[in-house]
Design a protein around this motif. Structure first.
Motif, PDB file in Angstrom:
ATOM      1  N   LYS A   1      57.542  85.172  22.520  1.00  0.00           N
ATOM      2  CA  LYS A   1      57.814  85.568  21.134  1.00  0.00           C
ATOM      3  C   LYS A   1      56.575  86.315  20.654  1.00  0.00           C
ATOM      4  N   ASN A   2      56.766  87.560  20.273  1.00  0.00           N
ATOM      5  CA  ASN A   2      55.653  88.415  19.853  1.00  0.00           C
ATOM      6  C   ASN A   2      54.568  88.494  20.918  1.00  0.00           C
ATOM      7  N   GLY A   3      55.001  88.495  22.190  1.00  0.00           N
ATOM      8  CA  GLY A   3      54.060  88.656  23.292  1.00  0.00           C
ATOM      9  C   GLY A   3      53.363  87.387  23.747  1.00  0.00           C
ATOM     10  N   TYR A   4      53.677  86.252  23.123  1.00  0.00           N
ATOM     11  CA  TYR A   4      53.036  84.991  23.481  1.00  0.00           C
ATOM     12  C   TYR A   4      54.077  84.003  24.004  1.00  0.00           C
ATOM     13  N   GLY A   5      53.666  83.131  24.894  1.00  0.00           N
ATOM     14  CA  GLY A   5      54.561  82.115  25.418  1.00  0.00           C
ATOM     15  C   GLY A   5      55.108  81.245  24.303  1.00  0.00           C
ATOM     16  N   ASP A   6      56.413  81.001  24.333  1.00  0.00           N
ATOM     17  CA  ASP A   6      57.047  80.218  23.276  1.00  0.00           C
ATOM     18  C   ASP A   6      57.887  79.071  23.834  1.00  0.00           C
ATOM     19  N   MET A   7      58.685  79.340  24.876  1.00  0.00           N
ATOM     20  CA  MET A   7      59.580  78.331  25.429  1.00  0.00           C
ATOM     21  C   MET A   7      59.721  78.525  26.930  1.00  0.00           C
ATOM     22  N   VAL A   8      60.303  77.501  27.548  1.00  0.00           N
ATOM     23  CA  VAL A   8      60.649  77.565  28.965  1.00  0.00           C
ATOM     24  C   VAL A   8      62.062  77.023  29.095  1.00  0.00           C
ATOM     25  N   ILE A   9      62.915  77.727  29.847  1.00  0.00           N
ATOM     26  CA  ILE A   9      64.264  77.235  30.107  1.00  0.00           C
ATOM     27  C   ILE A   9      64.510  77.248  31.609  1.00  0.00           C
ATOM     28  N   MET A  10      65.446  76.399  32.031  1.00  0.00           N
ATOM     29  CA  MET A  10      65.769  76.328  33.453  1.00  0.00           C
ATOM     30  C   MET A  10      67.171  75.775  33.622  1.00  0.00           C
ATOM     31  N   SER A  11      67.718  75.959  34.809  1.00  0.00           N
ATOM     32  CA  SER A  11      69.035  75.427  35.116  1.00  0.00           C
ATOM     33  C   SER A  11      68.947  73.904  35.235  1.00  0.00           C
ATOM     34  N   MET A  12      70.078  73.236  35.139  1.00  0.00           N
ATOM     35  CA  MET A  12      70.108  71.785  35.309  1.00  0.00           C
ATOM     36  C   MET A  12      69.630  71.404  36.708  1.00  0.00           C
ATOM     37  N   GLU A  13      70.013  72.188  37.696  1.00  0.00           N
ATOM     38  CA  GLU A  13      69.602  71.922  39.075  1.00  0.00           C
ATOM     39  C   GLU A  13      68.077  71.941  39.195  1.00  0.00           C
ATOM     40  N   THR A  14      67.463  72.946  38.606  1.00  0.00           N
ATOM     41  CA  THR A  14      66.001  73.061  38.649  1.00  0.00           C
ATOM     42  C   THR A  14      65.354  71.921  37.872  1.00  0.00           C
ATOM     43  N   TYR A  15      65.925  71.567  36.729  1.00  0.00           N
ATOM     44  CA  TYR A  15      65.396  70.461  35.922  1.00  0.00           C
ATOM     45  C   TYR A  15      65.448  69.158  36.712  1.00  0.00           C
ATOM     46  N   GLU A  16      66.599  68.856  37.313  1.00  0.00           N
ATOM     47  CA  GLU A  16      66.741  67.612  38.065  1.00  0.00           C
ATOM     48  C   GLU A  16      65.781  67.570  39.256  1.00  0.00           C
ATOM     49  N   LYS A  17      65.615  68.689  39.936  1.00  0.00           N
ATOM     50  CA  LYS A  17      64.678  68.756  41.063  1.00  0.00           C
ATOM     51  C   LYS A  17      63.248  68.517  40.572  1.00  0.00           C
ATOM     52  N   THR A  18      62.902  69.127  39.451  1.00  0.00           N
ATOM     53  CA  THR A  18      61.564  68.967  38.880  1.00  0.00           C
ATOM     54  C   THR A  18      61.304  67.518  38.486  1.00  0.00           C
ATOM     55  N   MET A  19      62.290  66.879  37.847  1.00  0.00           N
ATOM     56  CA  MET A  19      62.144  65.477  37.444  1.00  0.00           C
ATOM     57  C   MET A  19      62.031  64.563  38.666  1.00  0.00           C
ATOM     58  N   PHE A  20      62.810  64.855  39.711  1.00  0.00           N
ATOM     59  CA  PHE A  20      62.728  64.076  40.947  1.00  0.00           C
ATOM     60  C   PHE A  20      61.335  64.184  41.557  1.00  0.00           C
ATOM     61  N   LEU A  21      60.826  65.407  41.663  1.00  0.00           N
ATOM     62  CA  LEU A  21      59.492  65.607  42.244  1.00  0.00           C
ATOM     63  C   LEU A  21      58.409  64.944  41.396  1.00  0.00           C
ATOM     64  N   ASN A  22      58.538  65.011  40.076  1.00  0.00           N
ATOM     65  CA  ASN A  22      57.570  64.336  39.201  1.00  0.00           C
ATOM     66  C   ASN A  22      57.563  62.839  39.466  1.00  0.00           C
TER      67      ASN A  22
END
Length: 86
Positions: A31-52
């Motif tokens: 947003k206005n050239g600065y990081g604002d949010m991150v989005i991902m697919s459910m598959e990527t989210y679940e994989k990330t949570m599993f690895l965490n």
């Protein structure tokens, strides 16, 4: 390489959904050239949570080893077998 898109592209929901599924990693929204949010697919989210969870458990195990809270492998198996009547 991370995907970075401007916030105005959030209006293109179908395309954004397809992008998230295609790249299989988080998509960064600016947003206005600065990081604002991150989005991902459910598959990527679940994989990330599993690895965490795996990393958290490994860290707990390493702390237990450092604290000397260890047991011989054979003794551990005997204890499990006794608890479960095996």
């Amino acid at each position: 390489m991370p995907r970075i898109i401007p916030i105005k592209d959030l209006k293109k929901t179908s395309e954004l959904s397809a992008l998230c599924k295609e790249v299989k990693e988080p998509v960064f929204i600016t947003k206005n050239g600065y990081g604002d949010m991150v989005i991902m697919s459910m598959e990527t989210y679940e994989k990330t949570m599993f690895l965490n969870d795996v990393y958290r458990k490994l860290e707990e195990g390493e702390r237990s080893i450092e604290a000397g809270e260890v047991m011989d492998g054979f003794d551990s198996l005997k204890e499990v077998r006794t608890k479960h009547g095996l």
